[in-house]
Motif scaffolding. Structure first.
Motif, PDB file in Angstrom:
ATOM      1  N   LEU A 146     -67.195   0.516 -17.825  1.00  0.00           N
ATOM      2  CA  LEU A 146     -66.511   1.759 -18.151  1.00  0.00           C
ATOM      3  C   LEU A 146     -65.459   2.094 -17.101  1.00  0.00           C
ATOM      4  N   ARG A 147     -65.792   1.875 -15.839  1.00  0.00           N
ATOM      5  CA  ARG A 147     -64.841   2.141 -14.759  1.00  0.00           C
ATOM      6  C   ARG A 147     -63.584   1.273 -14.905  1.00  0.00           C
ATOM      7  N   LYS A 148     -63.775   0.005 -15.225  1.00  0.00           N
ATOM      8  CA  LYS A 148     -62.628  -0.892 -15.403  1.00  0.00           C
ATOM      9  C   LYS A 148     -61.746  -0.433 -16.547  1.00  0.00           C
ATOM     10  N   LYS A 149     -62.376   0.056 -17.609  1.00  0.00           N
ATOM     11  CA  LYS A 149     -61.610   0.436 -18.798  1.00  0.00           C
ATOM     12  C   LYS A 149     -60.854   1.747 -18.628  1.00  0.00           C
ATOM     13  N   ILE A 150     -61.432   2.701 -17.888  1.00  0.00           N
ATOM     14  CA  ILE A 150     -60.764   4.005 -17.804  1.00  0.00           C
ATOM     15  C   ILE A 150     -59.980   4.204 -16.515  1.00  0.00           C
ATOM     16  N   ASP A 151     -60.288   3.442 -15.462  1.00  0.00           N
ATOM     17  CA  ASP A 151     -59.664   3.686 -14.154  1.00  0.00           C
ATOM     18  C   ASP A 151     -58.751   2.570 -13.660  1.00  0.00           C
ATOM     19  N   TYR A 152     -58.929   1.364 -14.173  1.00  0.00           N
ATOM     20  CA  TYR A 152     -58.254   0.193 -13.608  1.00  0.00           C
ATOM     21  C   TYR A 152     -56.733   0.359 -13.562  1.00  0.00           C
ATOM     22  N   ALA A 153     -56.142   0.891 -14.631  1.00  0.00           N
ATOM     23  CA  ALA A 153     -54.681   0.947 -14.714  1.00  0.00           C
ATOM     24  C   ALA A 153     -54.096   2.267 -14.220  1.00  0.00           C
ATOM     25  N   SER A 154     -54.917   3.134 -13.624  1.00  0.00           N
ATOM     26  CA  SER A 154     -54.430   4.444 -13.202  1.00  0.00           C
ATOM     27  C   SER A 154     -54.599   4.651 -11.699  1.00  0.00           C
ATOM     28  N   GLN A 155     -53.652   5.353 -11.109  1.00  0.00           N
ATOM     29  CA  GLN A 155     -53.754   5.695  -9.684  1.00  0.00           C
ATOM     30  C   GLN A 155     -54.835   6.747  -9.450  1.00  0.00           C
ATOM     31  N   VAL A 156     -55.061   7.588 -10.448  1.00  0.00           N
ATOM     32  CA  VAL A 156     -56.054   8.656 -10.336  1.00  0.00           C
ATOM     33  C   VAL A 156     -57.392   8.142 -10.854  1.00  0.00           C
ATOM     34  N   LYS A 157     -58.371   8.014  -9.960  1.00  0.00           N
ATOM     35  CA  LYS A 157     -59.686   7.514 -10.323  1.00  0.00           C
ATOM     36  C   LYS A 157     -60.586   8.687 -10.734  1.00  0.00           C
ATOM     37  N   LEU A 158     -61.277   8.504 -11.845  1.00  0.00           N
ATOM     38  CA  LEU A 158     -62.091   9.582 -12.403  1.00  0.00           C
ATOM     39  C   LEU A 158     -63.594   9.347 -12.267  1.00  0.00           C
ATOM     40  N   LEU A 159     -64.016   8.099 -12.336  1.00  0.00           N
ATOM     41  CA  LEU A 159     -65.445   7.784 -12.316  1.00  0.00           C
ATOM     42  C   LEU A 159     -65.863   7.416 -10.893  1.00  0.00           C
ATOM     43  N   HIS A 160     -66.699   8.254 -10.295  1.00  0.00           N
ATOM     44  CA  HIS A 160     -67.072   8.090  -8.895  1.00  0.00           C
ATOM     45  C   HIS A 160     -68.568   7.832  -8.744  1.00  0.00           C
ATOM     46  N   THR A 161     -68.911   6.962  -7.787  1.00  0.00           N
ATOM     47  CA  THR A 161     -70.301   6.679  -7.450  1.00  0.00           C
ATOM     48  C   THR A 161     -70.730   7.552  -6.272  1.00  0.00           C
ATOM     49  N   ILE A 162     -71.832   8.252  -6.440  1.00  0.00           N
ATOM     50  CA  ILE A 162     -72.411   9.039  -5.355  1.00  0.00           C
ATOM     51  C   ILE A 162     -73.628   8.252  -4.875  1.00  0.00           C
ATOM     52  N   ARG A 163     -73.462   7.580  -3.767  1.00  0.00           N
ATOM     53  CA  ARG A 163     -74.461   6.612  -3.308  1.00  0.00           C
ATOM     54  C   ARG A 163     -75.856   7.234  -3.203  1.00  0.00           C
ATOM     55  N   GLY A 164     -76.819   6.547  -3.802  1.00  0.00           N
ATOM     56  CA  GLY A 164     -78.203   6.980  -3.749  1.00  0.00           C
ATOM     57  C   GLY A 164     -78.559   8.092  -4.726  1.00  0.00           C
ATOM     58  N   ILE A 165     -77.559   8.601  -5.456  1.00  0.00           N
ATOM     59  CA  ILE A 165     -77.825   9.721  -6.382  1.00  0.00           C
ATOM     60  C   ILE A 165     -77.449   9.360  -7.817  1.00  0.00           C
ATOM     61  N   GLY A 166     -76.180   8.949  -8.022  1.00  0.00           N
ATOM     62  CA  GLY A 166     -75.755   8.629  -9.383  1.00  0.00           C
ATOM     63  C   GLY A 166     -74.253   8.541  -9.496  1.00  0.00           C
ATOM     64  N   TRP A 167     -73.714   9.069 -10.586  1.00  0.00           N
ATOM     65  CA  TRP A 167     -72.287   8.964 -10.869  1.00  0.00           C
ATOM     66  C   TRP A 167     -71.761  10.305 -11.373  1.00  0.00           C
ATOM     67  N   VAL A 168     -70.458  10.508 -11.189  1.00  0.00           N
ATOM     68  CA  VAL A 168     -69.844  11.757 -11.630  1.00  0.00           C
ATOM     69  C   VAL A 168     -68.433  11.468 -12.139  1.00  0.00           C
ATOM     70  N   LEU A 169     -68.042  12.208 -13.161  1.00  0.00           N
ATOM     71  CA  LEU A 169     -66.681  12.136 -13.684  1.00  0.00           C
ATOM     72  C   LEU A 169     -65.956  13.377 -13.173  1.00  0.00           C
ATOM     73  N   ARG A 170     -64.956  13.186 -12.281  1.00  0.00           N
ATOM     74  CA  ARG A 170     -64.259  14.319 -11.692  1.00  0.00           C
ATOM     75  C   ARG A 170     -62.912  13.866 -11.144  1.00  0.00           C
ATOM     76  N   ILE A 171     -62.083  14.868 -10.806  1.00  0.00           N
ATOM     77  CA  ILE A 171     -60.809  14.605 -10.145  1.00  0.00           C
ATOM     78  C   ILE A 171     -60.951  15.058  -8.696  1.00  0.00           C
ATOM     79  N   ASP A 172     -60.806  14.141  -7.734  1.00  0.00           N
ATOM     80  CA  ASP A 172     -60.876  14.508  -6.325  1.00  0.00           C
ATOM     81  C   ASP A 172     -59.643  15.318  -5.929  1.00  0.00           C
ATOM     82  N   ASP A 173     -59.757  16.070  -4.854  1.00  0.00           N
ATOM     83  CA  ASP A 173     -58.672  16.964  -4.440  1.00  0.00           C
ATOM     84  C   ASP A 173     -57.355  16.215  -4.208  1.00  0.00           C
ATOM     85  N   ALA A 174     -57.438  15.055  -3.568  1.00  0.00           N
ATOM     86  CA  ALA A 174     -56.221  14.282  -3.289  1.00  0.00           C
ATOM     87  C   ALA A 174     -55.543  13.854  -4.584  1.00  0.00           C
ATOM     88  N   ASP A 175     -56.355  13.439  -5.561  1.00  0.00           N
ATOM     89  CA  ASP A 175     -55.801  13.023  -6.849  1.00  0.00           C
ATOM     90  C   ASP A 175     -55.259  14.213  -7.628  1.00  0.00           C
TER      91      ASP A 175
END
Length: 239
Positions: free
Chosen positions: A197-226
């Protein structure tokens, strides 16, 4: 989305389950009220299709017990009873809608979409974050105007994450959305789907949406820098 079908007529149960799976839902099926209660206490569902006339624990009693325990999952009653008093009773006990047997399966799917949309607070079938969009009715996805081909389970994961964007979701929460109650497979499978899913939605974009939170899980969000990158790009386009 994950649906529990509670219907004691086995042929009807299997037919409903097959129809929902074909429409892209993850489905569990059970055949009496007590079994349904076990399922509902052990997993989260987005909707319940509940027959009224059930063995061991009838649909009205099960519904009353769910609402008394503050389980607010949307419930669509399936009933052969067309008396107004029965329909009023079901709605007063906390059902979100009812459908009288026999019914058309297109109407069933439409009613499921309606009760889950109301429960989730969405007025539209369209969900989005940044330039990523999905249409839950058409089962389509796109980013930056480019269509994304998703496998059914990939779409289910993405829909669930979009409905909970900004919230870190655990492995168990994601697994509950794409596999049924009896699934005992390799828990690492979720990592495979997230990677795809990450490859399909994030690979071609500078703004990454799918983030891994180590030891907890995953989140779909826009980071402040992005987010700043998006604002700058939008401002430049407006010049």
């Amino acid at each position: 989305m994950k649906v529990l079908v509670v219907e004691d007529a086995r042929d009807m149960n299997l037919l409903i389950t097959k129809t929902l799976k074909k429409a892209g839902y993850s489905v569990d099926g059970c055949f009496d009220g007590e079994e349904a209660l076990t399922y509902l206490l052990g997993a989260e569902y987005d909707a319940i299709l509940l027959d009224v006339m059930l063995p061991k624990l009838d649909g009205f009693s099960l519904l009353q017990r769910l609402r008394s325990q503050h389980i607010n999952t949307p419930v669509l009653l399936l009933t052969a009873r067309d008396a107004v008093a029965d329909r009023v009773k079901g709605l007063d006990l906390g059902a979100d809608d009812y459908l009288i047997k026999p019914f058309d399966f297109d109407e069933l799917l439409a009613r499921i979409r309606a009760i889950t949309r109301k429960y989730a607070g969405h007025r539209s079938n369209l969900l989005s974050i940044a330039d990523l969009y999905i249409d839950t009715k058409k089962r389509t996805a796109s980013r930056g105007g480019e269509e994304i081909a998703l496998l059914p389970k990939e779409f289910t994961i993405l829909e669930y994450m979009l409905r909970n964007k900004g919230i870190v979701l655990s492995r168990e929460q994601l697994e509950n959305q794409i596999w049924n109650y009896e699934y005992t497979g390799n828990s690492n499978n979720i990592d495979v789907y997230i990677s795809r899913l990450r490859k399909k939605i994030d690979y071609a974009s500078q703004v990454k949406l799918l983030h891994t939170i180590r030891g907890i899980g995953w989140v779909l969000r826009i980071d402040d820098a992005d987010l700043e990158h998006i604002k700058t790009a939008s401002a430049q386009e407006g010049l």
